[in-house]
Design a protein around this motif. Sequence first.
Motif, PDB file in Angstrom:
ATOM      1  N   LYS A  45      81.246  -3.485 -80.074  1.00 44.73           N
ATOM      2  CA  LYS A  45      81.683  -3.123 -78.711  1.00 44.73           C
ATOM      3  C   LYS A  45      83.167  -2.781 -78.698  1.00 44.73           C
ATOM      4  N   ARG A  46      83.957  -3.615 -79.378  1.00 48.72           N
ATOM      5  CA  ARG A  46      85.405  -3.386 -79.412  1.00 48.72           C
ATOM      6  C   ARG A  46      85.722  -2.044 -80.084  1.00 48.72           C
ATOM      7  N   MET A  47      85.064  -1.772 -81.227  1.00 44.49           N
ATOM      8  CA  MET A  47      85.309  -0.511 -81.925  1.00 44.49           C
ATOM      9  C   MET A  47      84.853   0.682 -81.097  1.00 44.49           C
ATOM     10  N   MET A  87      85.432  -1.346 -98.083  1.00 45.84           N
ATOM     11  CA  MET A  87      85.053  -1.362 -96.667  1.00 45.84           C
ATOM     12  C   MET A  87      85.813  -0.276 -95.907  1.00 45.84           C
ATOM     13  N   LYS A  88      87.090  -0.143 -96.200  1.00 47.10           N
ATOM     14  CA  LYS A  88      87.901   0.875 -95.533  1.00 47.10           C
ATOM     15  C   LYS A  88      87.366   2.274 -95.832  1.00 47.10           C
ATOM     16  N   GLU A  89      86.967   2.518 -97.076  1.00 48.76           N
ATOM     17  CA  GLU A  89      86.408   3.821 -97.449  1.00 48.76           C
ATOM     18  C   GLU A  89      85.096   4.097 -96.712  1.00 48.76           C
ATOM     19  N   LYS A  90      84.248   3.078 -96.625  1.00 43.66           N
ATOM     20  CA  LYS A  90      82.978   3.247 -95.922  1.00 43.66           C
ATOM     21  C   LYS A  90      83.215   3.556 -94.447  1.00 43.66           C
ATOM     22  N   ILE A  91      84.170   2.855 -93.837  1.00 41.14           N
ATOM     23  CA  ILE A  91      84.484   3.104 -92.431  1.00 41.14           C
ATOM     24  C   ILE A  91      85.045   4.511 -92.265  1.00 41.14           C
ATOM     25  N   SER A  92      85.900   4.919 -93.184  1.00 32.57           N
ATOM     26  CA  SER A  92      86.507   6.249 -93.114  1.00 32.57           C
ATOM     27  C   SER A  92      85.461   7.354 -93.164  1.00 32.57           C
ATOM     28  N   ILE A  94      82.479   7.197 -91.955  1.00 33.74           N
ATOM     29  CA  ILE A  94      81.732   7.209 -90.697  1.00 33.74           C
ATOM     30  C   ILE A  94      82.561   7.844 -89.574  1.00 33.74           C
ATOM     31  N   LEU A  95      83.859   7.593 -89.562  1.00 39.16           N
ATOM     32  CA  LEU A  95      84.723   8.045 -88.469  1.00 39.16           C
ATOM     33  C   LEU A  95      85.212   9.478 -88.671  1.00 39.16           C
ATOM     34  N   THR A  96      85.567  10.110 -87.548  1.00 40.73           N
ATOM     35  CA  THR A  96      86.190  11.434 -87.595  1.00 40.73           C
ATOM     36  C   THR A  96      87.664  11.255 -87.983  1.00 40.73           C
ATOM     37  N   PRO A  97      88.350  12.330 -88.367  1.00 36.78           N
ATOM     38  CA  PRO A  97      89.779  12.200 -88.718  1.00 36.78           C
ATOM     39  C   PRO A  97      90.630  11.605 -87.584  1.00 36.78           C
ATOM     40  N   GLU A  98      90.342  11.994 -86.342  1.00 38.48           N
ATOM     41  CA  GLU A  98      91.098  11.457 -85.205  1.00 38.48           C
ATOM     42  C   GLU A  98      90.839   9.965 -85.053  1.00 38.48           C
ATOM     43  N   GLN A  99      89.572   9.583 -85.167  1.00 44.24           N
ATOM     44  CA  GLN A  99      89.214   8.171 -85.063  1.00 44.24           C
ATOM     45  C   GLN A  99      89.830   7.371 -86.210  1.00 44.24           C
ATOM     46  N   ASN A 100      89.867   7.966 -87.406  1.00 44.41           N
ATOM     47  CA  ASN A 100      90.488   7.299 -88.551  1.00 44.41           C
ATOM     48  C   ASN A 100      91.969   7.031 -88.297  1.00 44.41           C
ATOM     49  N   ALA A 101      92.649   8.004 -87.719  1.00 44.65           N
ATOM     50  CA  ALA A 101      94.071   7.834 -87.419  1.00 44.65           C
ATOM     51  C   ALA A 101      94.265   6.698 -86.416  1.00 44.65           C
ATOM     52  N   THR A 102      93.431   6.669 -85.395  1.00 43.52           N
ATOM     53  CA  THR A 102      93.501   5.601 -84.392  1.00 43.52           C
ATOM     54  C   THR A 102      93.185   4.255 -85.031  1.00 43.52           C
TER      55      THR A 102
END
Length: 131
Positions: A45-47, A87-92, A94-102
């Motif tokens: 929910k937070r993410m 974990m960071k790579e897996k999250i990256s 999934i996320l878009t570049p804008e979401q990754n920056a945030t």
Amino acid sequence: MKKLIVATLLVVGMSTFAQVENKKKEGKEPMEKMSPAERVEKGLKRMTKQLNLTEAQQKEMKILMAEQEAKRADANFKPSKEDRLEMKEKISKILTPEQNATWDKIQEEKKEKMKDKIKEKKEKAEKTEDK
């Protein structure tokens, strides 16, 4: 009579103050007291709120977070630097570049907050040792 009134006001004031303190803490349940599924849901929910995740991203993140919680359930598990990078790579992915920056910005802010808390605790401990 005046003493009785003052004493009554004092008791009422203190009890009101105590109730206000309890209400502040009511909404926040410590993560340790939550089940793994509850922690996953709360984190998701937070993410979702912070990064505006799509439905597909939410599904992928839920699976990833559930895997991580399963690992943490083992009392001997201590995440290594490699685990965190993986974990960071897996999250990256999934996320878009804008979401990754945030997300990176949020993680840096968390890291700074933790450093500040540790610093405060050390200072507080030093003050109590000095006394």
